[in-house]
Write an enzyme that holds these catalytic residues in place. Structure first.
Site, PDB file in Angstrom:
ATOM      1  N   LEU A 137      -6.843   2.968   5.523  1.00 10.50           N
ATOM      2  CA  LEU A 137      -6.028   4.126   5.875  1.00 10.50           C
ATOM      3  C   LEU A 137      -6.917   5.352   5.740  1.00 10.50           C
ATOM      4  O   LEU A 137      -7.783   5.411   4.858  1.00 10.50           O
ATOM      5  CB  LEU A 137      -4.819   4.264   4.937  1.00 10.50           C
ATOM      6  CG  LEU A 137      -3.746   3.178   5.001  1.00 10.50           C
ATOM      7  CD1 LEU A 137      -2.682   3.440   3.933  1.00 10.50           C
ATOM      8  CD2 LEU A 137      -3.090   3.112   6.377  1.00 10.50           C
ATOM      9  N   ASP A 138      -6.706   6.348   6.586  1.00 10.11           N
ATOM     10  CA  ASP A 138      -7.453   7.588   6.468  1.00 10.11           C
ATOM     11  C   ASP A 138      -7.191   8.230   5.113  1.00 10.11           C
ATOM     12  O   ASP A 138      -6.155   8.000   4.485  1.00 10.11           O
ATOM     13  CB  ASP A 138      -7.037   8.572   7.567  1.00 10.11           C
ATOM     14  CG  ASP A 138      -7.350   8.063   8.961  1.00 10.11           C
ATOM     15  OD1 ASP A 138      -8.280   7.250   9.092  1.00 10.11           O
ATOM     16  OD2 ASP A 138      -6.653   8.479   9.909  1.00 10.11           O
ATOM     17  N   LYS A 139      -8.128   9.048   4.665  1.00  7.21           N
ATOM     18  CA  LYS A 139      -8.006   9.722   3.376  1.00  7.21           C
ATOM     19  C   LYS A 139      -6.649  10.410   3.221  1.00  7.21           C
ATOM     20  O   LYS A 139      -5.981  10.287   2.185  1.00  7.21           O
ATOM     21  CB  LYS A 139      -9.133  10.748   3.229  1.00  7.21           C
ATOM     22  CG  LYS A 139      -9.019  11.628   1.998  1.00  7.21           C
ATOM     23  CD  LYS A 139     -10.028  12.757   2.041  1.00  7.21           C
ATOM     24  CE  LYS A 139      -9.758  13.758   0.918  1.00  7.21           C
ATOM     25  NZ  LYS A 139     -10.638  14.949   1.014  1.00  7.21           N
ATOM     26  N   ARG A 238      -2.889   9.188  15.273  1.00  8.31           N
ATOM     27  CA  ARG A 238      -3.228  10.601  15.400  1.00  8.31           C
ATOM     28  C   ARG A 238      -3.731  10.928  16.799  1.00  8.31           C
ATOM     29  O   ARG A 238      -3.349  11.952  17.397  1.00  8.31           O
ATOM     30  CB  ARG A 238      -4.279  10.960  14.351  1.00  8.31           C
ATOM     31  CG  ARG A 238      -3.799  10.768  12.921  1.00  8.31           C
ATOM     32  CD  ARG A 238      -4.943  10.703  11.935  1.00  8.31           C
ATOM     33  NE  ARG A 238      -5.683  11.953  11.871  1.00  8.31           N
ATOM     34  CZ  ARG A 238      -6.843  12.100  11.245  1.00  8.31           C
ATOM     35  NH1 ARG A 238      -7.397  11.066  10.620  1.00  8.31           N
ATOM     36  NH2 ARG A 238      -7.451  13.269  11.239  1.00  8.31           N
TER      37      ARG A 238
END
Length: 312
Positions: A137-139, A238
């Protein structure tokens, strides 16, 4: 700290400083060399110069290079929100702002550091910096993440991801009001042709990507949506939501830099994950609500969605 001194030979006269150093230090990329120059770690004749400086025969070039950190993730006593755990796997609720695994420039404070302290038996398929990490998962994306404790479980879960049998549902707050009840975005994703740090919908050097979205609630200036991943490309939700002109709120990389008051990071949460257990083949499914910060923002927007009611 390693200190290097270079002199300029006849055949190097007139070369750009960054090109010359890249040639001399083949283990560094040109970007890394340019960063050293920008940080004044390269001194020419006693003073800093720019990357495009043309070197001369009498130049003395001094360079300071930080000694490389050992490529090893170390255990750290960081609290974890573990939703499920057994001898084969862990399902963890990753907080927003936490990096999943160590990488260049960041070797501590990551989810992997926390996992290694919690349990020393993680799969080794992805090496010493990404033990147990089946997907990421992205930060600034919060939510549920699968972690494998052994290689057999890792192979099995990775295969399920590749075959798109893992159920992954995200909650996202996006800009604007989406008129339709939902839709499917099928658009290939690859590196942005103008900015290599970003992903984009492109045809060149891209991979097929598919996101299904359902409108949960329309709010003032925003829409709360549920996104289901059919593929797992970098920054997929996104990029796809920005592609249909409804970027994720709080995501300056793909949307407006201005964010909602009280919103930290992007309003994207991996709320549900379902998969077949790698050993028993039993279907397991887990869900968790968005983090309190996002719920508060939704409350301020007048959201009446279930997790807001439950919080109240």
């Amino acid at each position: 700290m390693e200190r290097l001194v270079f002199s300029v030979a006849q055949e190097n006269k007139g070369m750009r400083l960054d090109v010359f150093l890249k040639e001399k230090m083949g283990n560094l990329s040109r970007t890394q060399v340019q960063r050293l120059i920008a940080e004044n770690k390269v001194i020419v004749n006693g003073k800093p110069e720019k990357a495009n400086y043309r070197i001369n025969l009498k130049d003395e070039i001094r360079c300071e290079i930080q000694a490389p950190q050992p490529l090893l993730a170390v255990p750290e006593p960081i609290a974890l929100d573990i939703v499920y755990e057994d001898p084969d796997l862990i399902v963890v609720n990753k907080p927003q702002g936490m990096v999943v695994h160590p990488a260049s420039g960041r070797f501590s404070g990551t989810l992997v550091n926390a996992l290694l302290y919690h349990c020393r038996d993680l799969s080794g398929i992805n090496g010493v910096l990404r033990p147990g990490i089946v997907h990421r998962l992205d930060k600034d994306t919060s939510g549920l993440l699968l972690v494998a404790k052994n290689d057999e479980a890792h192979h099995n879960l990775a295969r399920q991801l590749k075959e798109h049998t893992v159920k992954r549902i995200y909650i996202a707050l996006v800009h604007g009001k989406i008129a339709e009840p939902g839709g499917i975005i099928e658009a290939p994703i690859g590196r942005d042709l103008k900015d290599r740090k970003k992903m984009a919908v492109v045809l060149k050097n891209s991979k097929a990507a598919c996101t299904e979205y359902i409108v949960l609630e329309r709010l003032e200036g925003y829409t709360l949506v549920e996104c289901r991943l059919k593929t797992g490309r970098t920054h997929q939700i996104r990029v796809h939501m920005a592609y249909i002109h409804h970027p994720v709120a709080g995501d300056p990389k793909y949307g407006p830099k201005k964010t909602l008051p009280g919103l930290t990071g992007q309003a994207l949460h991996a709320g549900t994950i379902g998969f077949f257990h790698p050993r028993t083949e039993e279907w397991l499914e887990f869900s968790c609500p968005p983090p309190p910060g996002l719920v508060k923002v939704l409350e301020k927007l007048g959201s009446k969605y279930l997790f807001v009611k439950e919080r109240g």
